[in-house]
Enzyme design. Structure first.
Site: not given
Ligand code: 5RP
Length: 231
Positions: A27, A83-84, A95, A97, A104
């Protein structure tokens, strides 16, 4: 610029996807690049099945024509790509955000391998500049927040917690929970912090992913670098 780097990291990870694989689909904006790239491959004939980590990723995956399943039907996956918000050299992550940390983590740990995709701004020496998301049940929110503040103090942190979305309109996760973001600045001992947080009743999980990721594709100005976990 960072969006293009996210796309490059996603494209590098796509090379790991093989026909017939069961894939955990992450996500966030980086994962969305991955979903679109997989969609192109699927429309060109690639057969895979995906298990999404959020309703948002499920929707985009369907729009891209990716066949979806669940962990009930596919309890073990080959690969998760996600992602992270932060990652360190040991491939420990923050993770959540995007608010999807619980699904996840469940999907990543149900996978033989988790691959992280990120632009180089996410790669840090020490975790903690990004506020750590802690997912909590709505019942007893005030008490859980106080208990968390006590636990953070006892671990040596200043307890700066904020309810995502605010008191009037708190953010609700796909699982019906809320998120308290803990601004910790530097996380000296992620394992100790993880254990302490998970002992607080009302805490469902937190955004520390420790010892879960197998490798990361990190895109920077000099190209895409692959980091493998030292395990
Ligand atoms: C969602 C997450 C995402 O992987 C993390 O926030 C990174 O987001 P982005 O790729 O938009 O920077 O942990 O819960």
């Amino acid at each position: 610029m960072s969006d293009e780097l996210k796309r490059k990291a996603a494209a590098a990870a796509l090379e790991e996807v093989e026909a017939g694989m069961r894939i955990g689909i992450g996500t966030g904006s980086t994962a969305e690049h991955f979903i679109r790239l997989v969609g192109e491959r699927v429309r060109a004939g690639l057969e895979i099945v995906g298990v999404p980590t959020s309703e948002r990723s499920a929707k985009l995956s369907r729009e891209e024509g990716i066949r979806l399943s669940t962990l009930e039907d596919l309890p073990e996956l080959d690969l998760t790509i996600d992602g992270a918000d932060e990652l360190d050299d040991n491939l420990n992550l923050i993770k959540g955000g995007g608010g999807a940390l619980l699904r996840e983590k469940i999907v990543a740990t149900a996978s033989k391998r988790m691959i992280v995709i990120a632009d180089s701004s996410k790669h840090v020496r020490q975790l903690g500049a990004f506020a750590l998301p802690v997912e909590v049940v709505p019942f007893g929110l005030g008490s859980t927040e106080r208990a968390l503040a006590r636990v953070l103090s006892s671990c040596g942190y200043e307890p700066r917690l904020s309810l995502r979305g605010g008191r009037q309109n708190p953010f609700v996760t796909d699982g019906g929970h809320h998120i308290l973001d803990a601004d910790l600045r530097h996380i000296a001992d992620p394992d100790a912090l993880s254990d302490a947080l998970l002992r607080v009743p009302g805490v469902v999980d937190h955004g520390l992913f420790l010892g879960i990721a197998a490798c990361a594709y990190i895109a920077g100005d000099g190209g895409v670098r692959k980091i493998e976990a030292a395990r």
